[in-house]
Scaffold this motif. Structure first.
Motif, mmCIF file in Angstrom:
data_model
loop_
_atom_site.group_PDB
_atom_site.id
_atom_site.type_symbol
_atom_site.label_atom_id
_atom_site.label_comp_id
_atom_site.label_asym_id
_atom_site.label_seq_id
_atom_site.Cartn_x
_atom_site.Cartn_y
_atom_site.Cartn_z
ATOM 1 N N LEU A 148 36.703 38.939 -148.339
ATOM 2 C CA LEU A 148 36.617 38.293 -147.027
ATOM 3 C C LEU A 148 38.038 37.944 -146.594
ATOM 4 O O LEU A 148 38.803 37.374 -147.384
ATOM 5 C CB LEU A 148 35.753 37.039 -147.106
ATOM 6 N N ASN B 50 40.875 29.389 -137.066
ATOM 7 C CA ASN B 50 39.618 29.216 -137.796
ATOM 8 C C ASN B 50 38.695 30.431 -137.705
ATOM 9 O O ASN B 50 37.477 30.291 -137.687
ATOM 10 C CB ASN B 50 38.896 27.964 -137.281
ATOM 11 N N ARG B 51 39.287 31.627 -137.665
ATOM 12 C CA ARG B 51 38.479 32.845 -137.552
ATOM 13 C C ARG B 51 38.243 33.486 -138.917
ATOM 14 O O ARG B 51 39.149 33.571 -139.745
ATOM 15 C CB ARG B 51 39.174 33.876 -136.667
ATOM 16 N N ILE B 52 37.007 33.938 -139.136
ATOM 17 C CA ILE B 52 36.744 34.906 -140.202
ATOM 18 C C ILE B 52 37.147 36.264 -139.626
ATOM 19 O O ILE B 52 36.513 36.759 -138.695
ATOM 20 C CB ILE B 52 35.260 34.918 -140.615
ATOM 21 N N ARG B 53 38.186 36.855 -140.130
ATOM 22 C CA ARG B 53 38.717 38.072 -139.516
ATOM 23 C C ARG B 53 37.878 39.307 -139.865
ATOM 24 O O ARG B 53 37.551 40.107 -138.987
ATOM 25 C CB ARG B 53 40.167 38.288 -139.950
ATOM 26 N N ALA C 133 29.709 32.306 -144.695
ATOM 27 C CA ALA C 133 29.954 33.694 -144.298
ATOM 28 C C ALA C 133 29.709 34.644 -145.469
ATOM 29 O O ALA C 133 29.148 35.734 -145.286
ATOM 30 C CB ALA C 133 31.388 33.837 -143.779
ATOM 31 N N VAL D 144 40.303 28.083 -141.667
ATOM 32 C CA VAL D 144 38.847 28.103 -141.824
ATOM 33 C C VAL D 144 38.438 27.084 -142.878
ATOM 34 O O VAL D 144 39.049 26.986 -143.953
ATOM 35 C CB VAL D 144 38.361 29.508 -142.221
ATOM 36 N N GLY E 161 46.933 33.292 -143.279
ATOM 37 C CA GLY E 161 45.756 34.118 -143.500
ATOM 38 C C GLY E 161 45.613 34.440 -144.975
ATOM 39 O O GLY E 161 46.593 34.386 -145.735
ATOM 40 N N CYS F 131 40.345 35.886 -143.770
ATOM 41 C CA CYS F 131 40.173 34.804 -142.802
ATOM 42 C C CYS F 131 41.497 34.144 -142.465
ATOM 43 O O CYS F 131 42.495 34.303 -143.172
ATOM 44 C CB CYS F 131 39.205 33.748 -143.341
ATOM 45 N N ASP F 132 41.487 33.394 -141.350
ATOM 46 C CA ASP F 132 42.603 32.521 -141.017
ATOM 47 C C ASP F 132 42.698 31.396 -142.041
ATOM 48 O O ASP F 132 41.700 31.001 -142.666
ATOM 49 C CB ASP F 132 42.396 31.885 -139.643
ATOM 50 N N ASP G 62 32.563 26.997 -144.371
ATOM 51 C CA ASP G 62 32.313 28.122 -143.474
ATOM 52 C C ASP G 62 32.559 29.455 -144.175
ATOM 53 O O ASP G 62 31.867 30.441 -143.903
ATOM 54 C CB ASP G 62 33.190 28.006 -142.223
ATOM 55 N N VAL G 63 33.540 29.492 -145.060
ATOM 56 C CA VAL G 63 33.747 30.695 -145.868
ATOM 57 C C VAL G 63 32.554 30.915 -146.791
ATOM 58 O O VAL G 63 32.060 32.040 -146.940
ATOM 59 C CB VAL G 63 35.049 30.588 -146.692
#
Length: 470
Positions: free
Chosen positions: A108, A96-99, A122, A114, A209, A110-111, A118-119
């Motif tokens: 953007l 669940n990381r925004i990379r 961000a 996520v 991802g 991300c994993d 949340d995306v």
């Protein structure tokens, strides 16, 4: 031949993953939102792409099936396996990381686990917009949204999930990793594997991802609800909106009064926008650059449409709270539908010009089957209707179990006859496998099967979803 998860295989997985990857309570992963099916499986939640790869490789070696699990919000059973060998249910929730975010590139990374909301947040923090938007955005995860090529309310302007993705990272059915997480907008180096994986519903690999496209945030946003004379008038209004407002039209939703009646009957308790509920109404949402005023644009559209006899009443949001209230009405209709309980629900798409004829012909065809209430609503801007059939008052869907298959067949036959699709934005999953076989072009079906057999020769990836297991 696939094998079930055994105690020995569970021990193998426990040797590969940390304790945090295993769940004490499997129940939340083995049901779906409408409660129609219950699944089976041993739950694992890897925390990285490498851990996903280790699980997939172990499953490939042991011929154990895998069911990828994202947010669990799917409505066609793609996240559940209710028959066959007990599978590994592979949840993405710990990924669940925004990379990375590249505001100047509008990208953007991300994993896959996520959550959509949340995306969106961000992107907003860097002054950008991720425009994919749907009712389940507070729990739906990026991997599942891409795997089903999700739609939502902004497809008219921004496209499906497919159009909002630049690159992918995917664990293949043998456990190797495809490092396709490119941020490039032009890359003509062979087959488009990204678009092959998007919409595959986890049957060709597991998305871990994604590189997502962001968009500029509109400076001025607005919304209006307008009562229209008919679905045909709604289509003319859509064309007029395109001429007057151009690409500023983000969403164009149509609603039948049956949806408002359901809100009155069972809730949620919603303040109605009209003194008298019209037979048909539309919700128009716009987002405009600096210097243009949404209220003025919508007022001009209403004036032109009223003069042309397309609309009879309207309400234009004067602030964000009113705009949100309009959308709250639209987003509450599915909840009211759930409380009523449908006989049969249909996620369909029809060529735009054929929609008025479909609505009329559908009503006539269902009348020949029996007496029903029809709630037709959805994304008119892209031709996607949610055409749902409900019991008459004081009856429940249980009273119509015998008619349910016939209702579905009548609707889907008409959709196919009118060159539409029986799955517009929800995917095939397991619910619509037979529909795909019934209505799918034979050449297409042969190509789908050839791709599946080539990329997943042992058939371990989400067996029974999209294509029947063989």
């Amino acid at each position: 031949m696939l094998n079930p998860v055994t105690r020995d295989f569970e021990d193998t997985l426990r040797s590969l993953l940390p304790k945090a990857a295993f769940k004490d309570d499997s129940a939340p992963y083995l049901s779906e939102p409408r409660g129609r099916w219950a699944g089976q499986g041993f739950i694992v939640a890897p925390g990285s792409t490498e851990e996903v790869a280790a699980v997939v490789q172990a499953c490939a070696d042991a011929r154990v099936p895998i069911v990828p699990y994202s947010g669990g919000t799917g409505l066609v059973g793609g996240q559940l396996s209710d028959e066959g060998p007990v599978p590994v249910v592979l949840s993405l929730e710990r990924m669940n990381r925004i990379r990375d975010i590249y505001p100047s590139e509008n990208v953007l990374v991300c994993d896959a686990g996520v959550i959509l909301a949340d995306v969106q947040r961000a992107a907003e923090e860097v002054g950008r917009l991720f425009p994919l938007s749907l009712a389940s955005e507070g729990s739906a995860r990026i991997g599942g949204l891409l795997s089903t090529n999700a739609g939502g309310v902004n497809v008219l302007r921004y496209g499906n999930a497919r159009a909002q993705c630049l690159g992918l990272e995917v664990v293949r059915p043998d456990g190797t990793i495809w490092h396709g997480l490119t941020r490039l907008r032009k890359d003509n180096t062979g087959y488009d594997l990204r678009n092959l994986m998007i919409g595959a519903e986890g049957t060709l690999g597991i998305i871990t991802g994604a590189a997502l496209k962001l968009a500029p945030r509109p400076v001025g946003v607005g919304a209006a609800m307008m009562a229209v004379a008919s679905p045909a008038a709604a289509l003319e209004l859509l064309a007029m909106a395109g001429q007057q407002i151009g690409e500023g039209v983000s969403a164009f939703e149509i609603m039948h009064r049956q949806g408002f009646d359901f809100l009155t009957e069972v809730g949620p308790d919603i303040k109605q926008p009209f003194a008298e509920i019209p037979e048909w109404s539309v919700l128009i949402d716009v987002g405009l650059p600096a210097g243009l005023h949404p209220e003025e644009a919508l007022e001009g559209l209403f004036a032109s449409a009223f003069e042309a006899g397309l609309v009879t009443d309207g309400a234009i949001a004067q602030n964000v709270a009113q705009r949100d209230a309009f959308w709250h009405i639209r987003e509450s209709i599915p909840e009211a539908n759930r409380r009523i309980g449908s006989v049969s629900s249909h996620d369909i798409s029809i060529p735009l010009s054929a929609i008025p004829a479909f609505i009329e012909r559908g009503k006539q065809a269902l009348a020949a089957v029996g007496a029903f209430r029809i709630n037709c609503f959805g994304h008119l801007g892209d031709g996607n209707l949610h055409y749902n059939v409900f019991p008459m008052p004081r009856k429940s869907r249980a009273d119509y179990e015998a008619e349910r298959p016939k209702v579905k067949r009548v609707v889907h036959d008409l959709v196919h006859k009118m060159e539409g699709s029986v799955s517009a934005e929800h995917g095939i999953g397991r619910l619509k496998v037979k529909d795909l076989e019934t209505y799918g072009d034979p050449a297409k079906m042969a190509m789908l099967r050839a791709i599946k057999d080539a990329l997943d020769p042992h058939g371990i990836m989400n067996p029974g979803a999209v294509l029947r297991q063989h």
